[in-house]
Design a protein around this motif. Structure first.
Motif, PDB file in Angstrom:
ATOM      1  N   VAL A  66      -2.116  -4.738   4.845  1.00 36.83           N
ATOM      2  CA  VAL A  66      -3.514  -5.526   4.771  1.00 36.83           C
ATOM      3  C   VAL A  66      -4.163  -5.423   6.127  1.00 36.83           C
ATOM      4  O   VAL A  66      -3.475  -4.951   7.086  1.00 36.83           O
ATOM      5  CB  VAL A  66      -3.244  -7.025   4.471  1.00 36.83           C
ATOM      6  N   PRO A  67      -5.365  -5.879   6.240  1.00 42.95           N
ATOM      7  CA  PRO A  67      -6.002  -5.632   7.525  1.00 42.95           C
ATOM      8  C   PRO A  67      -5.469  -6.343   8.585  1.00 42.95           C
ATOM      9  O   PRO A  67      -4.791  -7.500   8.466  1.00 42.95           O
ATOM     10  CB  PRO A  67      -7.551  -6.515   7.182  1.00 42.95           C
ATOM     11  N   CYS A  68      -5.113  -5.476   9.781  1.00 48.28           N
ATOM     12  CA  CYS A  68      -4.686  -6.024  11.044  1.00 48.28           C
ATOM     13  C   CYS A  68      -3.107  -6.094  10.787  1.00 48.28           C
ATOM     14  O   CYS A  68      -2.660  -6.816  11.598  1.00 48.28           O
ATOM     15  CB  CYS A  68      -5.470  -7.043  11.657  1.00 48.28           C
ATOM     16  N   SER A  69      -2.506  -5.411  10.078  1.00 46.11           N
ATOM     17  CA  SER A  69      -1.014  -5.662   9.836  1.00 46.11           C
ATOM     18  C   SER A  69      -0.546  -4.700  10.518  1.00 46.11           C
ATOM     19  O   SER A  69      -0.914  -3.859  10.933  1.00 46.11           O
ATOM     20  CB  SER A  69      -0.650  -5.755   8.294  1.00 46.11           C
TER      21      SER A  69
ATOM     22  N   MET B 187      -6.511  -3.355   0.706  1.00 42.69           N
ATOM     23  CA  MET B 187      -5.034  -3.547   1.064  1.00 42.69           C
ATOM     24  C   MET B 187      -4.708  -1.843   0.987  1.00 42.69           C
ATOM     25  O   MET B 187      -5.413  -1.178   0.212  1.00 42.69           O
ATOM     26  CB  MET B 187      -4.458  -3.942  -0.185  1.00 42.69           C
ATOM     27  N   LEU B 188      -3.780  -1.361   1.565  1.00 41.01           N
ATOM     28  CA  LEU B 188      -3.324  -0.135   1.632  1.00 41.01           C
ATOM     29  C   LEU B 188      -1.834   0.192   1.102  1.00 41.01           C
ATOM     30  O   LEU B 188      -1.094  -0.781   1.660  1.00 41.01           O
ATOM     31  CB  LEU B 188      -3.240   0.759   2.942  1.00 41.01           C
TER      32      LEU B 188
ATOM     33  N   ILE C 243       7.171   2.812  -3.230  1.00 41.17           N
ATOM     34  CA  ILE C 243       6.426   2.143  -2.514  1.00 41.17           C
ATOM     35  C   ILE C 243       6.911   2.075  -1.140  1.00 41.17           C
ATOM     36  O   ILE C 243       8.270   1.665  -1.096  1.00 41.17           O
ATOM     37  CB  ILE C 243       5.944   0.688  -2.905  1.00 41.17           C
ATOM     38  N   GLN C 244       6.602   2.370   0.232  1.00 37.64           N
ATOM     39  CA  GLN C 244       7.129   2.353   1.399  1.00 37.64           C
ATOM     40  C   GLN C 244       6.716   0.943   2.251  1.00 37.64           C
ATOM     41  O   GLN C 244       7.503   0.404   2.677  1.00 37.64           O
ATOM     42  CB  GLN C 244       6.692   3.380   2.273  1.00 37.64           C
ATOM     43  N   ASP C 245       5.367   0.732   1.985  1.00 34.68           N
ATOM     44  CA  ASP C 245       4.824  -0.779   2.548  1.00 34.68           C
ATOM     45  C   ASP C 245       3.659  -0.951   2.099  1.00 34.68           C
ATOM     46  O   ASP C 245       2.945  -0.133   1.287  1.00 34.68           O
ATOM     47  CB  ASP C 245       4.521  -0.018   4.131  1.00 34.68           C
ATOM     48  N   LEU C 246       3.245  -2.017   2.063  1.00 31.40           N
ATOM     49  CA  LEU C 246       1.915  -2.756   1.722  1.00 31.40           C
ATOM     50  C   LEU C 246       1.329  -3.290   2.716  1.00 31.40           C
ATOM     51  O   LEU C 246       1.807  -4.023   3.665  1.00 31.40           O
ATOM     52  CB  LEU C 246       1.940  -3.751   0.614  1.00 31.40           C
TER      53      LEU C 246
END
Length: 82
Positions: A79-82, A60-61, A74-77
């Motif tokens: 996950v893979p391929c989001s 997760m980024l 926090i701007q965004d969370l």
């Protein structure tokens, strides 16, 4: 780390959805893969010159903006391929 997009568990949820194996293999061969491990590591910073497109394949980024006073928003969370 997955060595080919052909084997990616998220292949059918991302930009390669419904693409034939030949197209996916060519796309996969163009990628440069690197691993970023560790909480709090920067992947890129605001103002950095673009150097390509980054694909998140695992984990997760958290996209965070840091104020001049050191506070984080926090701007965004992602996950893979989001």
């Amino acid at each position: 780390m997955v060595r080919s997009c052909l084997n990616c568990e998220f292949r059918e949820t991302g930009c390669l959805k419904r693409q034939p194996d030949e197209v996916v293999a060519k796309f996969s061969d163009l990628l440069v893969r690197y691993t970023v491990k560790g909480k709090g590591r920067a992947v890129f910073n605001q103002g950095d010159a673009p150097r390509g497109v980054d694909f998140l394949c695992r984990g997760m980024l958290k996209s965070v903006r840091v104020s001049t006073e050191g506070g984080e928003t926090i701007q965004d969370l992602l996950v893979p391929c989001s």
